[in-house]
Design an enzyme around this catalytic site. Structure first.
Site, PDB file in Angstrom:
ATOM      1  N   ASP A  46       0.836  -1.202   0.000  1.00  0.00           N
ATOM      2  CA  ASP A  46       0.000   0.000   0.000  1.00  0.00           C
ATOM      3  C   ASP A  46       0.868   1.247   0.000  1.00  0.00           C
ATOM      4  OD1 ASP A  46      -2.003  -1.771   0.162  1.00  0.00           O
ATOM      5  OD2 ASP A  46      -2.766  -1.147   2.133  1.00  0.00           O
ATOM      6  N   ALA A  47       1.974   1.180   0.731  1.00  0.00           N
ATOM      7  CA  ALA A  47       2.857   2.349   0.838  1.00  0.00           C
ATOM      8  C   ALA A  47       3.464   2.705  -0.520  1.00  0.00           C
ATOM      9  CB  ALA A  47       3.959   2.070   1.856  1.00  0.00           C
ATOM     10  N   ASP A  50       0.796   4.276  -2.590  1.00  0.00           N
ATOM     11  CA  ASP A  50       0.579   5.660  -2.160  1.00  0.00           C
ATOM     12  C   ASP A  50       1.669   6.580  -2.689  1.00  0.00           C
ATOM     13  OD1 ASP A  50      -1.643   4.858  -0.864  1.00  0.00           O
ATOM     14  OD2 ASP A  50      -0.748   4.832   1.143  1.00  0.00           O
ATOM     15  N   SER A  95     -34.708  -5.583 -19.426  1.00  0.00           N
ATOM     16  CA  SER A  95     -34.768  -6.359 -18.185  1.00  0.00           C
ATOM     17  C   SER A  95     -34.953  -7.825 -18.541  1.00  0.00           C
ATOM     18  CB  SER A  95     -35.850  -5.825 -17.265  1.00  0.00           C
ATOM     19  OG  SER A  95     -37.086  -5.969 -17.881  1.00  0.00           O
ATOM     20  N   GLU A 126     -24.769 -17.237 -15.915  1.00  0.00           N
ATOM     21  CA  GLU A 126     -24.031 -16.251 -15.102  1.00  0.00           C
ATOM     22  C   GLU A 126     -24.810 -15.920 -13.846  1.00  0.00           C
ATOM     23  OE1 GLU A 126     -24.015 -12.587 -17.233  1.00  0.00           O
ATOM     24  OE2 GLU A 126     -22.941 -13.462 -18.912  1.00  0.00           O
ATOM     25  N   LYS A 128     -26.763 -13.766 -11.239  1.00  0.00           N
ATOM     26  CA  LYS A 128     -27.522 -12.519 -11.353  1.00  0.00           C
ATOM     27  C   LYS A 128     -27.263 -11.718 -10.083  1.00  0.00           C
ATOM     28  CE  LYS A 128     -32.071 -10.722 -12.533  1.00  0.00           C
ATOM     29  NZ  LYS A 128     -32.264  -9.792 -11.425  1.00  0.00           N
ATOM     30  N   CYS A 437     -37.299   3.828  29.884  1.00  0.00           N
ATOM     31  CA  CYS A 437     -36.730   2.495  29.736  1.00  0.00           C
ATOM     32  C   CYS A 437     -37.752   1.460  30.196  1.00  0.00           C
ATOM     33  CB  CYS A 437     -35.457   2.378  30.568  1.00  0.00           C
ATOM     34  SG  CYS A 437     -34.820   0.692  30.637  1.00  0.00           S
ATOM     35  N   CYS A 455     -30.673   3.949  27.451  1.00  0.00           N
ATOM     36  CA  CYS A 455     -31.012   4.093  28.857  1.00  0.00           C
ATOM     37  C   CYS A 455     -29.676   4.344  29.551  1.00  0.00           C
ATOM     38  CB  CYS A 455     -31.655   2.812  29.381  1.00  0.00           C
ATOM     39  SG  CYS A 455     -31.713   2.782  31.184  1.00  0.00           S
TER      40      CYS A 455
HETATM   41  S1  IVH Z   1     -28.312  -9.181 -18.523  1.00  0.00           S
HETATM   42  C1  IVH Z   1     -31.270  -8.462 -21.363  1.00  0.00           C
HETATM   43  N1  IVH Z   1     -26.789 -10.308 -16.712  1.00  0.00           N
HETATM   44  O1  IVH Z   1     -30.755  -7.900 -13.740  1.00  0.00           O
HETATM   45  C2  IVH Z   1     -30.163  -8.476 -20.484  1.00  0.00           C
HETATM   46  N2  IVH Z   1     -28.422  -8.736 -16.005  1.00  0.00           N
HETATM   47  O2  IVH Z   1     -33.636  -8.049 -14.566  1.00  0.00           O
HETATM   48  C3  IVH Z   1     -30.227  -7.518 -19.390  1.00  0.00           C
HETATM   49  N3  IVH Z   1     -28.421  -8.309 -13.599  1.00  0.00           N
HETATM   50  O3  IVH Z   1     -31.165  -4.696 -15.049  1.00  0.00           O
HETATM   51  C4  IVH Z   1     -29.255  -7.703 -18.380  1.00  0.00           C
HETATM   52  N4  IVH Z   1     -26.764  -9.677 -13.101  1.00  0.00           N
HETATM   53  O4  IVH Z   1     -29.385  -5.057 -13.271  1.00  0.00           O
HETATM   54  C5  IVH Z   1     -27.794  -9.443 -16.942  1.00  0.00           C
HETATM   55  N5  IVH Z   1     -25.354 -11.347 -15.227  1.00  0.00           N
HETATM   56  C6  IVH Z   1     -26.342 -10.488 -15.455  1.00  0.00           C
HETATM   57  C7  IVH Z   1     -26.967  -9.744 -14.429  1.00  0.00           C
HETATM   58  C8  IVH Z   1     -28.015  -8.882 -14.740  1.00  0.00           C
HETATM   59  C9  IVH Z   1     -27.641  -8.796 -12.627  1.00  0.00           C
HETATM   60  C10 IVH Z   1     -29.526  -7.354 -13.401  1.00  0.00           C
HETATM   61  C11 IVH Z   1     -29.415  -6.102 -14.203  1.00  0.00           C
HETATM   62  C12 IVH Z   1     -30.664  -5.990 -14.998  1.00  0.00           C
HETATM   63  C13 IVH Z   1     -31.584  -6.896 -14.280  1.00  0.00           C
HETATM   64  C14 IVH Z   1     -32.578  -7.482 -15.232  1.00  0.00           C
END
Ligand code: IVH
Length: 700
Positions: A46-47, A50, A95, A126, A128, A437, A455
């Site tokens: 870290d030093a 820095d 979404s 992956e 989520k 209390c 208290c």
């Molecule tokens: S893909 C169409 N991959 O989930 C693809 N989203 O419900 C859109 N999220 O708004 C996103 N991990 O905030 C994707 N590995 C991942 C994710 C991920 C988290 C969240 C993201 C998105 C929401 C969708």
């Protein structure tokens, strides 16, 4: 004005030299930043880091025109904004549709196969991540804009804020000669230079450990605490004053792209590899599968273990690997058909808030607790949940009788998330913190700037019960057969006015307490007697001094031979010990300065409690695990986590929660998860409980 060179010797003479040196420093700093945050494998101290930063800062001060927004010196935040500007997302931020059962995923897969005209499709799975989605625009390799998702079409410009997140590169590709990646991750292709334009999308989140530390810090300062890591991440990123964001421990995972120019990406797997090669953190648990069955088997096993991870994930995302198919598959509403979220079984439930009671803790802090109609949340029946403090209740407008959402995440204490006001009947009653209390009837006080009520009556029986209970507890004096029930009874009968009175109890007195007979009274007396020899570290823990838990107590016991030495130590002297901060030092000095506490210490001395550390001076050198750092994972055959931790500490070792290069050993039991994998990736030795025990016996 004097020339900068005259003021600061050692600085380059010409502006051109300064520019070159600044460029070199920036590359070095970004590289070491990457090593530290993304690879979790620092190369320099870290030093030394820095020192590089300081030199760059000095250069930029002398030559202000060198101070560009993508300089690592700018990661500390910028002056506050009035408001966030709107950002239109050229490529919408979509979404995801949800699947709650494997069968839903199978149905989705059959449909996409049909629409794609294929028998089979490769899938990427992956985690989520539970955080908030951001999009980062890089032009010719420089981060020029960061924005939130908003409604998917329009988000907010949070550029100064994202610049403070250390996992997010300011310049791509991050200058690094090599990039390590975990097994099972996509290959990282060689990259020559930055693409002309690239929008990287991913999740800003907060690690559970960082979240807990942040909340502890906030509570200690009497500031607002956050309900969960996601709220903490969102609240931290969306600050008009990015200097606040800079102080919050945010992390980032990249999982997709928006605008892409100058690169050809044909599969999602390739895309992840490309992002990794540019220096973005990508999730090490992402996998590519050629069959749905394999993908589901991986997903189910991963979901089982997800609580062990240091981040919150509410499921996994299944993505079609072949990007060329995306247009063909199309979008329904805001949800693309090429991906679906496979959600973990809910850890949220709805129930009724039947009452709010307050409990008085050992320090006098009065904490409101929710009494809930019992409900199952993620496989466990929950009937109580902490409500933290009066503000927490007020901010959420929780009323007695409300239907509420209850959440349980991993091994975290159940939380009341919010009420469902739409289900109110009108019979619900707002709640107020009592003025007095509930135990002793003295008025409660709220110290200036704090959220908690206290208290302050030193003789409050409820506090005394908690203090006595704590004194006798396992991590402290370990008086067998003396728990919360006994503490309450003895205090109620007036037998204990402070924990030291335990050592003056007579058999007759004990026999007078409900639940005790000849035999059990003798056992208790024996247990009390045995506790006198627990030694300095446990005694210190037992005193219940604020900020002095068992770890700090162990540390102190290694520096001082007896309680008397600690009592005589000054604040400065205590602070000089590595691992003891000013706050802890002040708390110790304050505690020992109170006449009432000194009296209790003298009482303990008269009783014959051992004030010295166990073993001779220089004990730490003899301790078999001294200087070693351990991480525990999985279920050990005979010890609980707490016991294993205490065992390691008692023999001079340290226990931390996450695996890094600094970890000496990972002690793994059954169902060990990500920490075990991390250890294997980093080449940290993995041992069993038995081997741990052997290290101790052999060392003696
Ligand atoms: S893909 C169409 N991959 O989930 C693809 N989203 O419900 C859109 N999220 O708004 C996103 N991990 O905030 C994707 N590995 C991942 C994710 C991920 C988290 C969240 C993201 C998105 C929401 C969708």
């Amino acid at each position: 004005m004097t020339s900068p060179q005259a003021r600061l010797p050692g600085l380059p003479a010409t502006e051109e030299e300064a520019r070159q040196r600044a460029e070199q420093l920036r590359r070095a700093i970004e590289y070491h930043n990457y090593r530290y945050y993304v690879l979790d494998d620092p190369e320099i101290s870290d030093a030394a880091y820095d020192a590089l930063m300081n030199e760059l800062r000095a250069l930029e001060e002398a030559f202000p025109e060198l101070r560009t927004p993508d300089s690592p010196t700018q990661r500390v935040g910028a002056p506050p904004l009035e408001r966030f500007e709107k950002v239109h997302h050229e490529v919408p931020m979509l979404s995801l549709g949800n699947a709650f059962h494997a069968d839903d995923v199978r149905r989705w897969y059959r449909r996409v196969c049909r629409l794609a005209g294929r028998e089979q499709l490769d899938l990427v799975v992956e985690p989520k991540i539970d955080g908030l989605a951001v999009t980062l625009l890089y032009e010719r390799g420089r981060l020029v804009r960061g924005a939130t998702r908003g409604d998917g079409l329009t988000g907010e410009d949070v550029t100064p804020n994202v610049r403070t997140v250390r996992h997010i590169p300011l310049v791509i590709p991050v200058p690094a000669p090599e990039r390590r990646r975990a097994d099972g991750m996509p290959p990282f292709p060689p990259v020559d230079g930055p693409p002309p334009r690239l929008e990287v999308r991913g999740e800003v989140y907060m690690r559970k450990s960082d979240f807990e530390a942040l909340n502890r810090r906030q509570a200690e300062r009497g500031e607002k605490t956050f309900a969960n890591p996601r709220n903490a991440a969102a609240g931290s990123l969306r600050q008009l004053d990015s200097r606040i964001t800079a102080r919050r421990p945010l992390s980032f995972f990249a999982y997709g792209v928006g605008i892409v120019e100058g690169v050809e990406l044909t599969t999602h797997w390739e895309l992840l590899g490309y992002l990794g090669a540019l220096g973005f953190p990508i999730n090490p648990d992402s996998r590519l599968f050629a069959s749905l069955d394999e993908a589901l088997a991986y997903a189910d096993a991963w979901l089982e273990r997800r609580h062990e991870l240091d981040y919150e994930a509410d499921g996994l995302v299944f993505k079609v690997n072949e990007i060329a198919l995306y247009d063909r598959l199309g979008i329904t509403g805001r949800e693309p058909r090429w991906a679906i979220a496979y959600k973990a079984p809910p850890t949220e439930a709805v129930t009724v808030l039947e009452d709010i009671v307050v409990n008085v803790g050992r320090t006098g802090q009065v904490v409101p607790t929710a009494v809930l109609r019992p409900v199952e949340v993620g496989g466990v029946v929950v009937s109580h949940a902490t409500l933290h403090n009066a503000d927490y209740i007020q901010e959420r407008d929780l009323r007695i009788g409300d239907h509420v959402i209850v959440k349980r995440a991993g091994d975290v204490i159940p939380q009341v998330v919010r009420p469902l006001p739409e289900l109110r009947t009108g019979a619900e009653r707002p709640w107020q913190m009592p003025n007095r209390c509930p135990s002793c009837g003295e008025p409660l006080v709220r110290p200036e700037g704090e959220v908690a009520y206290y208290c302050t009556n030193v003789a409050c029986p409820a506090q005394l019960v908690r203090r006595v209970e704590y004194f006798a507890s396992r991590n402290a004096m370990d008086i067998e057969g003396f728990g919360s029930k006994q503490a309450a009874r003895f205090v109620e009968l007036g037998l204990l006015k402070d924990p030291a009175d335990l050592y003056f109890l007579t058999k007759e007195q004990i026999l007078a307490v409900e639940g005790f007979a000849e035999k059990s009274a003798e056992n208790l007396l024996r247990a009390i007697e045995a506790s006198k020899g627990r030694g300095l570290a446990r005694l210190l823990t037992a005193l219940g001094i604020r900020y002095v838990g068992s770890t700090v107590a162990e540390l102190l016991a290694r520096h001082y031979a007896s309680l008397d030495e600690i009592m005589a130590a000054s604040q400065e002297e205590l602070e000089a010990i590595e691992g003891i901060g000013p706050r802890t030092a002040a708390s110790l000095v304050e505690w020992f300065s109170r006449p009432q506490n000194r009296e209790m210490v003298e009482k303990l001395r008269r009783a014959g409690v051992r004030f010295e550390r166990l073993g001779p001076a220089g004990e730490e050198a003899r301790e078999p695990l001294a200087g070693l750092t351990f991480v525990l994972t999985g279920t050990l055959p005979t010890m609980t986590r707490e016991e294993a931790k205490a065992f390691i500490q008692a023999h001079g070792g340290r226990v931390t929660s996450s695996v890094s290069r600094k970890t000496d050993y990972v002690v793994a039991g059954e169902k060990a998860g990500s920490k075990l994998r991390r250890a294997q990736e980093l080449g940290v030795p993995v041992i069993s409980e038995e081997e741990l025990r052997r290290m101790v016996t052999r060392g003696r």
